[in-house]
Design a protein around this motif. Structure first.
Motif, PDB file in Angstrom:
ATOM      1  N   PHE A  95     -29.729 -76.611  94.907  1.00  0.00           N
ATOM      2  CA  PHE A  95     -28.892 -76.490  95.686  1.00  0.00           C
ATOM      3  C   PHE A  95     -27.288 -75.272  95.100  1.00  0.00           C
ATOM      4  N   PHE A  96     -27.662 -75.002  94.143  1.00  0.00           N
ATOM      5  CA  PHE A  96     -26.791 -74.188  93.671  1.00  0.00           C
ATOM      6  C   PHE A  96     -27.354 -73.437  93.721  1.00  0.00           C
ATOM      7  N   PRO A  97     -27.197 -71.915  93.640  1.00  0.00           N
ATOM      8  CA  PRO A  97     -28.149 -71.019  93.916  1.00  0.00           C
ATOM      9  C   PRO A  97     -27.760 -70.461  92.870  1.00  0.00           C
ATOM     10  N   GLU A  98     -26.671 -71.126  91.731  1.00  0.00           N
ATOM     11  CA  GLU A  98     -26.811 -70.037  90.494  1.00  0.00           C
ATOM     12  C   GLU A  98     -27.595 -70.943  89.528  1.00  0.00           C
ATOM     13  N   MET A  99     -27.936 -71.696  89.541  1.00  0.00           N
ATOM     14  CA  MET A  99     -28.533 -72.630  89.065  1.00  0.00           C
ATOM     15  C   MET A  99     -30.244 -71.858  89.158  1.00  0.00           C
ATOM     16  N   LEU A 100     -31.282 -71.776  90.146  1.00  0.00           N
ATOM     17  CA  LEU A 100     -32.465 -72.081  90.722  1.00  0.00           C
ATOM     18  C   LEU A 100     -33.114 -70.903  89.328  1.00  0.00           C
ATOM     19  N   GLU A 101     -32.425 -69.325  88.792  1.00  0.00           N
ATOM     20  CA  GLU A 101     -33.624 -68.528  87.506  1.00  0.00           C
ATOM     21  C   GLU A 101     -33.182 -69.409  86.217  1.00  0.00           C
ATOM     22  N   PRO A 102     -31.938 -70.232  86.084  1.00  0.00           N
ATOM     23  CA  PRO A 102     -32.056 -71.244  84.942  1.00  0.00           C
ATOM     24  C   PRO A 102     -32.075 -72.098  84.677  1.00  0.00           C
ATOM     25  N   ARG A 103     -32.922 -73.060  85.408  1.00  0.00           N
ATOM     26  CA  ARG A 103     -32.959 -74.331  85.565  1.00  0.00           C
ATOM     27  C   ARG A 103     -34.516 -73.657  85.196  1.00  0.00           C
ATOM     28  N   GLN A 104     -35.597 -72.628  85.072  1.00  0.00           N
ATOM     29  CA  GLN A 104     -36.968 -72.458  84.887  1.00  0.00           C
ATOM     30  C   GLN A 104     -36.645 -72.847  83.249  1.00  0.00           C
ATOM     31  N   HIS A 105     -35.745 -72.749  82.623  1.00  0.00           N
ATOM     32  CA  HIS A 105     -35.912 -72.361  81.490  1.00  0.00           C
ATOM     33  C   HIS A 105     -35.912 -73.693  80.848  1.00  0.00           C
ATOM     34  N   CYS A 106     -35.199 -74.741  81.657  1.00  0.00           N
ATOM     35  CA  CYS A 106     -34.562 -75.840  80.736  1.00  0.00           C
ATOM     36  C   CYS A 106     -35.993 -77.147  79.554  1.00  0.00           C
ATOM     37  N   GLN A 107     -36.308 -77.569  78.660  1.00  0.00           N
ATOM     38  CA  GLN A 107     -37.859 -77.896  77.688  1.00  0.00           C
ATOM     39  C   GLN A 107     -37.683 -78.578  79.128  1.00  0.00           C
ATOM     40  N   PHE A 108     -37.430 -79.561  79.165  1.00  0.00           N
ATOM     41  CA  PHE A 108     -37.633 -80.382  80.048  1.00  0.00           C
ATOM     42  C   PHE A 108     -38.056 -80.513  81.784  1.00  0.00           C
ATOM     43  N   SER A 109     -38.722 -80.925  82.101  1.00  0.00           N
ATOM     44  CA  SER A 109     -39.333 -80.658  83.861  1.00  0.00           C
ATOM     45  C   SER A 109     -38.013 -81.261  84.916  1.00  0.00           C
ATOM     46  N   ASN A 110     -37.736 -82.249  84.077  1.00  0.00           N
ATOM     47  CA  ASN A 110     -36.562 -83.704  84.917  1.00  0.00           C
ATOM     48  C   ASN A 110     -35.640 -83.680  83.894  1.00  0.00           C
ATOM     49  N   CYS A 111     -35.524 -81.919  83.939  1.00  0.00           N
ATOM     50  CA  CYS A 111     -33.868 -82.109  83.211  1.00  0.00           C
ATOM     51  C   CYS A 111     -32.847 -82.033  84.182  1.00  0.00           C
ATOM     52  N   THR A 112     -32.200 -83.114  84.425  1.00  0.00           N
ATOM     53  CA  THR A 112     -30.366 -83.492  85.133  1.00  0.00           C
ATOM     54  C   THR A 112     -29.322 -82.043  84.893  1.00  0.00           C
ATOM     55  N   HIS A 113     -29.637 -81.640  83.703  1.00  0.00           N
ATOM     56  CA  HIS A 113     -28.109 -80.524  83.672  1.00  0.00           C
ATOM     57  C   HIS A 113     -27.396 -80.865  82.808  1.00  0.00           C
ATOM     58  N   ALA A 114     -27.514 -82.313  82.140  1.00  0.00           N
ATOM     59  CA  ALA A 114     -26.050 -82.573  82.316  1.00  0.00           C
ATOM     60  C   ALA A 114     -25.892 -83.108  81.145  1.00  0.00           C
ATOM     61  N   HIS A 115     -26.978 -83.764  79.623  1.00  0.00           N
ATOM     62  CA  HIS A 115     -26.525 -84.097  78.579  1.00  0.00           C
ATOM     63  C   HIS A 115     -27.788 -83.647  77.734  1.00  0.00           C
ATOM     64  N   GLU A 116     -28.630 -82.808  77.946  1.00  0.00           N
ATOM     65  CA  GLU A 116     -30.695 -82.943  77.541  1.00  0.00           C
ATOM     66  C   GLU A 116     -30.448 -82.277  76.630  1.00  0.00           C
ATOM     67  N   PRO A 117     -31.174 -82.027  75.373  1.00  0.00           N
ATOM     68  CA  PRO A 117     -31.299 -80.475  74.701  1.00  0.00           C
ATOM     69  C   PRO A 117     -31.934 -79.205  75.204  1.00  0.00           C
ATOM     70  N   LYS A 118     -31.864 -78.233  75.193  1.00  0.00           N
ATOM     71  CA  LYS A 118     -32.530 -76.685  75.140  1.00  0.00           C
ATOM     72  C   LYS A 118     -32.381 -76.623  77.013  1.00  0.00           C
ATOM     73  N   CYS A 119     -31.077 -76.937  77.559  1.00  0.00           N
ATOM     74  CA  CYS A 119     -31.035 -76.871  78.778  1.00  0.00           C
ATOM     75  C   CYS A 119     -30.495 -75.891  79.384  1.00  0.00           C
ATOM     76  N   GLY A 120     -31.606 -75.437  80.556  1.00  0.00           N
ATOM     77  CA  GLY A 120     -31.299 -73.570  81.163  1.00  0.00           C
ATOM     78  C   GLY A 120     -30.474 -73.032  81.528  1.00  0.00           C
ATOM     79  N   VAL A 121     -29.355 -74.670  82.329  1.00  0.00           N
ATOM     80  CA  VAL A 121     -28.834 -74.525  83.363  1.00  0.00           C
ATOM     81  C   VAL A 121     -27.263 -74.800  82.704  1.00  0.00           C
TER      82      VAL A 121
END
Length: 301
Positions: free
Chosen positions: A251-277
């Motif tokens: 629900f954050f438009p600017e995160m839709l594309e970057p989240r596709q580059h996260c290493q983990f499918s269940n990434c919370t974008h808060a503390h995980e390594p190789k997080c696209g967001v």
């Protein structure tokens, strides 16, 4: 049986506009028991079927499915959610540049709710007549941020006829809602665009710099130039409901594309390594205020 629209709710009685007349109606207790997760089984904007009683009052017999609605977490230690208004063409979050100041976190929570419940959002920054050079620059920064994300953004003042003209054009022939804290000038704006209402307004407390509650119940007001505006009670907090931590970034438009580059499918974008967001934030592609809002919401969920 007559079909109508709920135009006012006081908790125990509802005003139903059938198109021919307005009927004061009650809700049978069975509806209150059917969905215990919702503090108000009927919301302003709902379409209902009523039966007219011998005393000319109405009894609500059916609540039609909602096309959309704006909801928030129930307050005053109540569990579940509170539906503020339903069946909207657009919802306007109203903030004031000063007295009280803009709360970006409130705006972002509102936008997430609109994205989640498929309501078109509009951002209104009011009381621009109180803004000095710093406040005007801040408003322009907000305009740039949110318009780049695709959101409609207006600055208004009851002293500025041009801004009121733009607001009238926005509200004409559609059903809208004004949602925001007390004291930001929601009711004053309605009075300014349609002076025939003369709705009651209050001043902001000089001691707390917070607004005093003027509108104590939600109401749907027909506009003389076409359309409806829902004036809702002032709310200080906008708690998210029915949103899971893993889906918040959707629900954050600017995160839709970057989240596709996260290493983990269940990434919370808060503390995980190789997080696209997180990497997009480091590159300056996500505004600091928006990323902080995301983290605050994630923590609350």
């Amino acid at each position: 049986m007559q079909k109508g629209r709920v135009i006012q709710s006081t908790g125990s009685w509802y005003l139903i506009d059938t198109g021919e007349k307005v009927v004061e109606s009650r809700l049978p207790g069975r509806f209150r028991l059917e969905n215990k997760q919702v503090t108000n089984p009927i919301a302003v904007g709902d379409l209902v079927d009523i039966v007219i009683n011998d005393d000319a009052s109405g009894s609500i017999e059916k609540i039609h499915p909602r096309e959309n609605y704006i909801t928030r977490q129930a307050t005053h230690s109540k569990k579940g959610e509170q539906i503020l208004v339903s069946n909207l063409d657009q919802a306007c979050v109203v903030q004031s540049i000063k007295k009280p100041r803009v709360k970006e976190g409130f705006i972002d929570r509102f936008l997430v709710t609109c994205e989640a419940y498929e309501v078109k959002p509009v951002i209104i920054i009011n009381k621009m007549d109180l803004a000095k050079s710093g406040g005007k620059a801040f408003a322009e920064e907000l305009r740039e941020l949110y318009t780049e994300l695709g959101y409609e953004f207006l600055t208004t003042s009851i002293q500025d006829e041009e801004s009121l003209k733009k607001l009238k054009e926005l509200l004409k022939e559609v059903t809208s809602a004004f949602i925001g804290p007390s004291g930001v000038g929601k009711t004053s704006l309605i009075n300014a665009i349609d002076p025939s209402f003369d709705l009651k307004v209050n001043e902001v407390s000089d001691f707390s710099n917070k607004g005093k509650h003027t509108t104590t119940f939600a109401r749907l007001i027909p506009l003389s130039f076409g359309g409806y505006i829902a004036d809702t009670p002032g709310i200080r907090e906008f708690g998210l409901v029915n949103i899971q931590p893993w889906e918040l970034s959707l629900f954050f438009p600017e995160m839709l594309e970057p989240r596709q580059h996260c290493q983990f499918s269940n990434c919370t974008h808060a503390h995980e390594p190789k997080c696209g967001v997180a990497e997009a934030f480091e590159r300056g592609e996500i505004a600091a205020s928006r990323y902080q809002s995301y983290l605050n919401m994630l923590d609350s969920l």
